[in-house]
Design an enzyme around this catalytic site. Structure first.
Site, mmCIF file in Angstrom:
data_model
loop_
_atom_site.group_PDB
_atom_site.id
_atom_site.type_symbol
_atom_site.label_atom_id
_atom_site.label_comp_id
_atom_site.label_asym_id
_atom_site.label_seq_id
_atom_site.Cartn_x
_atom_site.Cartn_y
_atom_site.Cartn_z
ATOM 1 N N GLU A 256 4.537 -4.431 -2.697
ATOM 2 C CA GLU A 256 4.086 -3.045 -2.559
ATOM 3 C C GLU A 256 3.398 -2.974 -1.197
ATOM 4 O O GLU A 256 2.225 -3.294 -1.054
ATOM 5 C CB GLU A 256 3.094 -2.662 -3.668
ATOM 6 C CG GLU A 256 2.702 -1.194 -3.594
ATOM 7 C CD GLU A 256 1.275 -0.883 -4.018
ATOM 8 O OE1 GLU A 256 1.011 0.253 -4.422
ATOM 9 O OE2 GLU A 256 0.399 -1.765 -3.930
ATOM 10 N N ASP B 230 0.779 -6.494 -5.480
ATOM 11 C CA ASP B 230 -0.013 -5.277 -5.299
ATOM 12 C C ASP B 230 -0.640 -5.259 -3.892
ATOM 13 O O ASP B 230 -1.173 -6.272 -3.434
ATOM 14 C CB ASP B 230 -1.122 -5.291 -6.368
ATOM 15 C CG ASP B 230 -1.900 -4.001 -6.436
ATOM 16 O OD1 ASP B 230 -1.309 -2.968 -6.746
ATOM 17 O OD2 ASP B 230 -3.132 -4.043 -6.191
HETATM 18 C C1 GLC Z 1 -1.803 -0.436 -6.048
HETATM 19 C C2 GLC Z 1 -1.531 0.003 -7.465
HETATM 20 C C3 GLC Z 1 -2.521 1.047 -7.856
HETATM 21 C C4 GLC Z 1 -3.908 0.458 -7.769
HETATM 22 C C5 GLC Z 1 -4.165 -0.076 -6.370
HETATM 23 C C6 GLC Z 1 -5.403 -0.915 -6.329
HETATM 24 O O1 GLC Z 1 -1.551 0.555 -5.132
HETATM 25 O O2 GLC Z 1 -0.214 0.446 -7.573
HETATM 26 O O3 GLC Z 1 -2.295 1.521 -9.151
HETATM 27 O O4 GLC Z 1 -4.860 1.424 -8.083
HETATM 28 O O5 GLC Z 1 -3.113 -0.910 -5.956
HETATM 29 O O6 GLC Z 1 -5.182 -2.133 -6.953
#
Ligand code: GLC
Length: 778
Positions: free
Chosen positions: A525, A459
């Site tokens: 991500e 994440d």
């Molecule tokens: C990422 C997740 C999202 C979350 C954010 C904070 O972007 O995909 O859902 O709110 O991180 O952890």
């Protein structure tokens, strides 16, 4: 694609929708298209490779050093001899022109067939980002618009931002521009930061990297996957490897010359745990619910599932606020439920990826509670980013950063200190410069690897380090030009994201992952501003994959699809990895809605999916897309996204509505008592969309997904990675070994391509390829 993001917004937050493109009156007579002109993706231009400077122009249009140019020219000539490029027309009607900023940023220009002239796309991609992307009003845009999206800084502005990013500001926060512009001709994105060892480019470094590669191939666990019972046997691996080799810049290696690990071309299904299946009957999905539906996923034909966070959490951000990384929240089950899920998934031949949230913890995490108790200056506070405020009484936040979820990124505690939270105030950011943090996460990785997970989705992978000075963000004078958050990828000064130090974290994690058998992996991500820095996360000694959000933000246009395919493959090839493709996830508006909604939106969504499944690399599906779910307009009183509470904008709840499995009224077999609503209410009228209903209908979207996934295995498993994308007007053709995927993104029917149609995303009446339809042809 990466160049165009600023004005493609997935209005997940605002819920605004543009109408789909309406056909103009009176279709023109049907004509055979002119012969397609192709750009072969396995022939990257000299000078495009970020690891090697371009021969003609430096990044800012200044000549590159003669010796570098010579070397690149020689290498390019050698490559051309070994892999001759198909002849392409130059001058006249078409032709490919370079943009003013030179080849490094300009990337591969996509040649348009069938048009009047070649389009020279401008460099520099404002990259679309989480939650805010969507196609333009009609899915079409004039080339001039594409060149200069609103809010994008001009050339001088870009130079300034690049300089700030690379060299840091001077004491007054101004960019320190390079003394000689020529010295930057190598361009920054793949260049190493001060402690970025992986990007070393000296001959000695390159030799060392090669040696490391050979040693790793001899002894490392990649080899073990041949004995791995989960791994299906494949044909033709040599071929694909051979293809990859000529993408690879000197000094990089592939893990194994004869095979690819399972994730390389896997179809991964994202399970948003709260909304998948509820077995405990409390209206919230859980782990036993997932286990009960594993046979469904096997029959759908996916290779793996990624499960969003199920760890102990106060659920302020629905699991992305973790209070204990090594335990399961009672909402979702127990550790024993995880073990059962893993065991049964593996028995069914499915891999399991879990979510890892390293940027921040929950404010309920023991470390944060200890930090609050221990007070300013304590070692407990040093695990987070606490600072005194500005202003005479420290009453102002330490800098001007905003939270992704709206409002300031700082919150003040009772004793006067402020702490940083790039998301909700319940999600304090960890200080990754403190070694305790890295050690803690290594323990977390090992904990889940020991339990048998196959990988991690990381994440906010680009967020862990912030620029050490925590300086103010340089903002444009006009506030509307400032991207509101990390989700809106315009090129702007971002001292809070994508710092070079973060790559050392992933090198450490890679060593941990490689020390386990069975091809354990991690996917980032990472919302980077362009494709090149995205590729840095997947260098051979870092993470295995990164989400290709450029694809997700592509507007409905054959040219735009062709561009993003070309650029994504080129960017990841430079890093010796495979591309990923994703159209929806739990943070963005569902793609049928993005493409216009209703029957047109669904037809386009199915066509885009079919195109995506023909591409090399791996595809990530989001739960519910296989049954054609659209974004739901969740009523304000039922909204739960923290961003809704901080900004008053609709937020992400509309793509997180629990799945309809069966029946004709809520909860549609999701779980919980008949007649009750789950945690986000389901709309009336979903009866025809349930899995049960679609399984009984051979024309359903579910039947289409199952057929497409089966064909992908049959036709493309083990295929060479070779990919060529070309357009003729509104028709896109993607050539893969053995098949062509053809998409009509226009408003008039096109001739059906010759050959055997293996699958189509919609009906093919009268032997034509209708608008918003794709086919695979052999
Ligand atoms: C990422 C997740 C999202 C979350 C954010 C904070 O972007 O995909 O859902 O709110 O991180 O952890």
């Amino acid at each position: 694609m990466w160049r165009r993001g600023a004005h493609q917004r997935l209005q997940c937050w605002t819920g605004e929708l543009d109408p789909p493109a309406a056909p103009a009156a009176g279709p023109p007579p049907l004509q055979r298209p002119a012969p397609l002109r192709q750009r072969r993706l396995d022939e990257r231009r000299p000078g495009r490779d970020p690891a090697r400077p371009g021969p003609r122009r430096g990044r800012h249009g200044h000549p590159a050093p003669a010796s570098a140019a010579r070397r690149t020219h020689d290498r390019a000539r050698h490559r051309r001899r070994r892999h001759p490029r198909p002849r392409r027309a130059h001058g006249g009607r078409g032709g490919v022109r370079r943009g003013a900023a030179g080849p490094r940023r300009a990337g591969l220009r996509h040649h348009r067939g069938g048009g009047r002239g070649g389009i020279s796309r401008a460099p520099l991609p404002p990259v679309p980002h989480l939650l805010h992307l969507r196609p333009g009003p009609s899915g079409r845009r004039r080339a001039a618009d594409l060149r200069r999206p609103p809010g994008r800084p001009g050339r001088a502005g870009r130079r300034h931002l690049d300089a700030v990013r690379e060299r840091g500001p001077d004491r007054l926060g101004r960019a320190r521009l390079p003394r000689r512009l020529g010295e930057r001709s190598r361009g920054p994105p793949l260049r190493a930061g001060p402690d970025d060892r992986g990007a070393a480019q000296s001959p000695a470094d390159l030799r060392a990297l090669r040696r490391r590669g050979r040693a790793a191939r001899r002894g490392r666990p990649q080899d073990l996957h041949r004995r791995d019972p989960l791994r299906p046997r494949r044909r033709g691996r040599r071929q694909r490897r051979a293809h990859l080799v000529h993408h690879r810049p000197e000094g990089l290696h592939v893990s194994d010359p004869t095979s690819h690990p399972w994730w390389y071309d896997a179809v991964v299904y994202q399970v948003y745990v709260r909304s998948f299946a509820d077995q405990q009957g409390d209206g919230i999905g859980d782990l036993p619910g997932i286990t009960s539906r594993l046979p469904y996923l096997r029959d759908l034909g996916v290779d793996a599932l990624w499960i969003t966070p199920f760890y102990t959490s106060p659920q302020k951000d629905h699991g992305y606020d973790v209070a204990d990384y090594t335990d399961v929240d009672p909402l979702f089950g127990t550790l024993a439920d995880v073990d059962r899920l893993l065991e049964q998934a593996h028995e069914l031949g499915l891999r399991v990826i879990v979510d890892l949230v390293p940027n921040h913890t929950s404010d309920q995490h023991a470390w944060f509670q200890a930090a609050l108790a221990a007070g300013p200056g304590s070692p407990e506070r040093a695990r987070y980013i606490f600072r005194p405020g500005r202003g005479p009484a420290g009453e102002l936040p330490p800098n001007n950063w905003d939270s992704v979820f709206g409002g300031p990124a700082w919150t003040r505690v009772d004793d006067g200190d402020w702490y940083l939270h790039l998301f909700d105030s319940s999600q304090p950011d960890l200080d990754w410069r403190n070694p305790e943090v890295g050690d803690m996460f290594e323990g977390v990785l090992r904990f889940w690897l020991d339990r048998g997970v196959d990988g991690f989705r990381v994440d906010v992978a680009h967020g862990l380090y912030k620029e050490a000075t925590l300086r103010d963000q340089e903002r444009p004078k006009e506030p509307e030009k400032l991207a509101e958050s990390m989700v809106e990828r315009v090129l702007q000064d971002e001292p809070m994201w994508d710092q070079p130090e973060v790559h050392d974290v992933y090198r450490r994690w890679r060593r941990v992952l490689d020390s386990y058998p069975g091809d354990r992996m991690a996917v980032a991500e990472a919302w980077t501003q362009t494709a090149d820095p995205m590729a840095m996360f997947i260098r051979p000694d870092e993470l295995h994959q990164a989400f290709n959000f450029g694809w997700l933000g592509t507007p409905w246009s054959a040219d735009a699809f062709a561009d993003v395919i070309t650029e994504s493959i080129a960017a990841v090839a430079a890093a010796a990895s495979a591309p990923t493709w994703v159209l929806s996830n739990h943070d963005v508006e569902r793609h049928p809605t993005r493409y216009g909604g209703g029957p047109v939106g669904l037809a386009r969504a199915r066509a885009a999916t079919l195109l995506m499944l023909a591409l090399p690399g791996s595809a990530y599906l989001y739960q519910g897309e296989e049954i054609g779910l659209e974004q739901v307009d969740v009523p304000p009183e039922s909204r739960q996204d923290p961003s809704w509470f901080r900004t008053g904008k609709p937020g992400r709840d509309g793509c997180r509505v629990p799945l309809p499995w069966a029946g004709d009224a809520p909860p549609y077999g999701f779980g919980g008592a008949a007649g009750t609503q789950p945690w986000i209410p389901q709309p009336e009228g979903w009866a025809a969309l349930t899995v049960e209903a679609q399984l009984a209908d051979p024309g359903s979207t579910l039947a289409f997904y199952r057929q497409a996934l089966r064909l992908r295995r049959e036709v493309l498993a083990g295929a060479d990675d070779d990919t060529a994308a070309s357009t003729d007007g509104d028709v896109l053709v993607v050539r893969r070994p053995g098949i062509r995927a053809v998409l009509n993104a226009g408003t008039y029917p096109a001739p059906l391509p010759e050959g055997e149609v293996l699958i189509s995303s919609g009906p093919l009446p009268g032997g034509v390829l209708p608008p918003d339809t794709a086919v695979w042809v052999r």
